[in-house]
Design an enzyme around this catalytic site. Structure first.
Site, mmCIF file in Angstrom:
data_model
loop_
_atom_site.group_PDB
_atom_site.id
_atom_site.type_symbol
_atom_site.label_atom_id
_atom_site.label_comp_id
_atom_site.label_asym_id
_atom_site.label_seq_id
_atom_site.Cartn_x
_atom_site.Cartn_y
_atom_site.Cartn_z
ATOM 1 N N LYS A 165 -5.173 -49.450 18.991
ATOM 2 C CA LYS A 165 -4.911 -50.765 19.556
ATOM 3 C C LYS A 165 -3.719 -51.405 18.845
ATOM 4 O O LYS A 165 -3.647 -51.423 17.616
ATOM 5 C CB LYS A 165 -6.139 -51.668 19.400
ATOM 6 C CG LYS A 165 -7.327 -51.214 20.223
ATOM 7 C CD LYS A 165 -7.079 -51.355 21.713
ATOM 8 C CE LYS A 165 -8.305 -50.968 22.521
ATOM 9 N NZ LYS A 165 -8.097 -51.106 23.966
ATOM 10 N N LYS A 167 -11.223 -46.050 34.663
ATOM 11 C CA LYS A 167 -12.565 -46.345 34.168
ATOM 12 C C LYS A 167 -13.490 -46.434 35.379
ATOM 13 O O LYS A 167 -13.146 -47.050 36.391
ATOM 14 C CB LYS A 167 -12.581 -47.649 33.375
ATOM 15 C CG LYS A 167 -11.761 -47.621 32.084
ATOM 16 C CD LYS A 167 -11.845 -48.966 31.377
ATOM 17 C CE LYS A 167 -11.208 -48.921 29.984
ATOM 18 N NZ LYS A 167 -9.737 -48.825 30.049
#
Length: 328
Positions: free
Chosen positions: A109, A218
Site C-alpha cells: 500500500k 474482486k
C-alpha cells in the site's frame, strides 16, 4: 438475478461477526461481516461501511450466489497468492510478510493519507529487501495520487523492480494519462485498474480507452463469480483476482473465480485472512507455500459465537441487508 431468496430467508440465518485486525487497515481495527447460509454453503456480505445500498447490493448478490447458486468447476487446484503489506513503517514490514507463508509476490500500500512519498520509498525498499530480487513487488495507491504525483512517485519507485502499480489515480482519464506519460518517459511499469473496474458503472471502459495493462477483479463488488468472469472476458486483459479483507468465506469466492479463469498469469491477492486476528473456521483459507488451495470452507458455529458482533451492530447489518436486497 436468477436466484433471489426471500428477505426473510436471508435474515433468518444471518450471522454477523466482528473480527479484530492485526494491523489497522482502511481506518478500522475490526472487520465486520454478515454471513448467510444456503443450500450451497455460506456466503459473505461485507461491503465497506461507507458504501450505499446500490453498491452494496452487488456484494449481496455475490453472497447469494455463493450460498444459493454455486460456482463453475475449477480449472486448477491451487492459486498463487501475494502477501499484502499495509501502510506500515519499514521496520514492521518483515513481520507482516512473515504471515504469508511462502508468497513470492507482495502488494504494498502506498499513497496513504497523512504519509509522504519518502514513507512509501522506505516501505517499498524494505519489501524488496525481504522479498529478494526474485520476488514480485506490486504497489496499490487506491487512487490516491494526481497524475503528476503518480508519474513522479512511480519514477522514484521503479528502480525497485515493480511488477505493476494498481490504481495510481482515481479516474480512467488519469490512468490513461499516467500510462502514456510513463511510456513516453521510458518507464516500463504496467498500470492495473481496480476501483475503475469494481466501482464503475462501465467496468469495460478502462480496456476500451487503453487506460490499463491489466485488471484487478474482486468477486463481491462485481456481483459474483459469474459476472466477474464476464467482465474479465469482455475486457480482454490479464486479470488478477483480489479480495476485500474477507473472512475465509469471502476468500473462498475469490478462489472460485481465480480457479475458473482460463488464464492466471499473476499471483492473486487472496491471502488477506492473515491480516485478521481470527476467522470463522478452524482451518483458515491461507497461503501454504505461497498458494491457496481450492477447497471447501467449513464454518465453525463456536467461532461464529465467539466473534459475534454486538447486538446494535447486528441490527445495523440486518438493516443494511434489507436496503441492499431492495436494490437487487
Amino acid at each position: 438475478m436468477s436466484v433471489r431468496p426471500s428477505l426473510d430467508d436471508l435474515l433468518d440465518g444471518l450471522r454477523v461477526v466482528s473480527i479484530p485486525l492485526r494491523v489497522r487497515f482502511r481506518g478500522v481495527e475490526h472487520r465486520e461481516a454478515a454471513l448467510i447460509h444456503g443450500p450451497k454453503g455460506w456466503g459473505e456480505f461485507a461491503p465497506f461501511l461507507e458504501y450505499e445500498p446500490a453498491e452494496a447490493s452487488r456484494w449481496l448478490a455475490a453472497a447469494i450466489e455463493a450460498a444459493h447458486v454455486g460456482w463453475p468447476d475449477p480449472l486448477r487446484a491451487e492459486i498463487p497468492c501475494n502477501a499484502t503489506v499495509p501502510a506500515v513503517t519499514a521496520a514492521e514490514v518483515p513481520q507482516v510478510i512473515a504471515r504469508f507463508d511462502g508468497c513470492r509476490a507482495a502488494k504494498v500500500k502506498v499513497a496513504e493519507r497523512g504519509q509522504s512519498l519518502a514513507d512509501d520509498v522506505e516501505r517499498v525498499a524494505a519489501v524488496r529487501d525481504v522479498m529478494g530480487q526474485g520476488g514480485a513487488v506490486r504497489l496499490d495507491a487506491n487512487g490516491g495520487w494526481s497524475v503528476d504525483q503518480a508519474v513522479d512517485a512511480i519514477t522514484r519507485l521503479a528502480p525497485f523492480g515493480l511488477e505493476y502499480v494498481e490504481q495510481p489515480c482515481a479516474t480512467v482519464e488519469e490512468l490513461r494519462a499516467v500510462r502514456t506519460a510513463l511510456q513516453r518517459n521510458g518507464i516500463d511499469v504496467p498500470i492495473a485498474a481496480d476501483e475503475s473496474i469494481r466501482k464503475a458503472e462501465d467496468p469495460l471502459r478502462v480496456a476500451r480507452e487503453g487506460a490499463a495493462d491489466l485488471v484487478v477483479v474482486k468477486v463481491a463488488p462485481l456481483g459474483g463469480v459469474a459476472r466477474a468472469l464476464e467482465v474479465v472476458a469482455e475486457c480482454g486483459l490479464p486479470a488478477v483476482v483480489s479480495s476485500a479483507l474477507d473472512t475465509s468465506v469471502g476468500i473462498r469466492a475469490g478462489v472460485a473465480l481465480a480457479a475458473a479463469l482460463p488464464e492466471l498469469p499473476h499471483a492473486c491477492g487472496l491471502g488477506t485472512v492473515g491480516l485478521l486476528a481470527g476467522d470463522v473456521t478452524t482451518e483458515p483459507l491461507v497461503p501454504v507455500g505461497g498458494d491457496v488451495p481450492v477447497r471447501p470452507v467449513d464454518v465453525d458455529e463456536t467461532l461464529l459465537d465467539e466473534h459475534a458482533a454486538p447486538e446494535d451492530r447486528q441490527d445495523w447489518w440486518r438493516d443494511r441487508v434489507r436496503a441492499a436486497w431492495a436494490r437487487l
